[in-house]
Design an enzyme around this catalytic site. Structure first.
Site, mmCIF file in Angstrom:
data_model
loop_
_atom_site.group_PDB
_atom_site.id
_atom_site.type_symbol
_atom_site.label_atom_id
_atom_site.label_comp_id
_atom_site.label_asym_id
_atom_site.label_seq_id
_atom_site.Cartn_x
_atom_site.Cartn_y
_atom_site.Cartn_z
ATOM 1 N N LYS A 175 0.193 16.831 0.464
ATOM 2 C CA LYS A 175 -0.180 15.559 -0.156
ATOM 3 C C LYS A 175 0.003 14.403 0.827
ATOM 4 O O LYS A 175 -0.830 13.481 0.888
ATOM 5 C CB LYS A 175 0.647 15.318 -1.422
ATOM 6 C CG LYS A 175 0.349 13.989 -2.130
ATOM 7 C CD LYS A 175 -1.113 13.873 -2.575
ATOM 8 C CE LYS A 175 -1.418 12.515 -3.202
ATOM 9 N NZ LYS A 175 -0.810 12.342 -4.523
ATOM 10 N N LYS A 243 3.856 3.116 -1.725
ATOM 11 C CA LYS A 243 5.006 4.002 -1.949
ATOM 12 C C LYS A 243 4.886 5.271 -1.128
ATOM 13 O O LYS A 243 5.827 5.701 -0.456
ATOM 14 C CB LYS A 243 5.111 4.318 -3.444
ATOM 15 C CG LYS A 243 6.291 5.196 -3.852
ATOM 16 C CD LYS A 243 5.934 6.666 -3.968
ATOM 17 C CE LYS A 243 4.941 6.940 -5.084
ATOM 18 N NZ LYS A 243 4.674 8.406 -5.208
#
Length: 296
Positions: A175, A243
């Site tokens: 990811k 983030k």
């Protein structure tokens, strides 16, 4: 319809989670969702799930526990905290975490659950809310082949592509790579737009000219028109990419890696957060570039 009906405990019934619930119910599974607000309880009950008020209550009697929250501390809290799933989950259950979090935190959580006989798959997603709604999410999984096999049919209720990348933590690494390629691409599109306008060329004509060549990509198809129209309404809110990029830089630094494109992109994402653009689309990197240029 799925042949094997499961009891699913779901933690994190936000925009993504609610669509997941809808697909799971349609496949014949029974879903119990942990929610904190009355509004969220009404939403999950409206799509056929049972609402409860704690992760532990959602995990009780569940064959599969699905988590979809924001940060590493959030995952620790909902799984290992005072009201966490670990306190009620039965031995043999499998947790599927769709959050994007730190690899080290992922492995720590997996070890704590394994000590109770609970399996764990880190399974971040790509595709955003639209793909969740359509049931076409791309998923990258880390964990044992045995645990993944046990939950594959559940995950594919709302996913189109599921790839087993490696052991626990490998899904998070994949990811992170996805985010590097995706957001650096968006940054490149923003820089092209800035350069084009500075040269007095119509950005739409430029976009038309390059889209069918090697510059063409899914990100260009999505973000190019948004930047031309200056439509920064969120598809994916920039705060989420900010983030993720914080996590990526932390992991890169720990590994002794210098990732210059990531560093530049992360700095601009941070600027966006400081300017109050957290809920704008990441295509607003164009605005951040323009402001940097104006103050240069």
């Amino acid at each position: 319809m799925s042949e094997l009906k499961r009891n699913i405990g779901l933690i994190g019934a936000g925009a993504m989670g609610l669509h997941m619930i809808r697909h799971l119910i349609a496949a014949g599974h029974a879903v119990t969702a942990s929610v904190r607000r009355d509004e969220a309880a009404r939403a999950v009950e409206g799509v056929g799930a049972r609402a409860v008020r704690s992760p532990a209550a959602a995990a009780s009697n569940a064959d599969v526990i699905i988590t979809n929250v924001t940060s590493t501390p959030d995952v620790r809290e909902v799984l290992l905290g005072d009201e966490g799933a670990i306190h009620s989950a039965r031995s043999g259950a499998v947790v599927v975490d769709h959050s994007t979090i730190a690899v080290a935190g992922t492995r720590e959580v997996a070890e704590a659950l394994a000590a109770r006989g609970i399996g764990f798959i880190d399974c971040p997603v790509s595709g955003g809310v639209r793909a969740a709604e359509a049931g076409t999410l791309t998923l990258m999984a880390g964990g044992s082949a045995e645990h993944l096999a046990a939950v594959r049919d559940v995950i594919l209720c709302y996913g189109k592509t599921l790839t087993h990348v490696g052991p626990v933590g490998a899904g998070q690494v994949a990811k992170a790579c996805n985010q590097i390629v995706q957001v650096v691409n968006i940054q490149g599109i923003a820089e092209a737009m800035l350069f084009c306008r500075a040269q007095g060329v119509d950005p739409q004509q430029m976009l038309t000219a390059i889209s069918s060549g090697f510059a063409g990509s899914r990100m260009l198809e999505l973000m190019g028109p948004k930047m031309v129209a200056r439509d920064f309404a969120a598809g994916i809110e920039s705060r989420l990419h900010a983030k993720d990029y914080g996590l990526i830089l932390e992991m890169a630094q720990a590994a002794g890696l210098d990732l210059p494109a990531v560093q530049v992109t992360q700095a601009l994402l941070s600027d966006m957060q400081a300017r109050g653009w957290a809920k704008e689309d990441t295509s607003a990197l164009l605005k951040a570039l323009e402001l940097r240029q104006a103050s240069a």
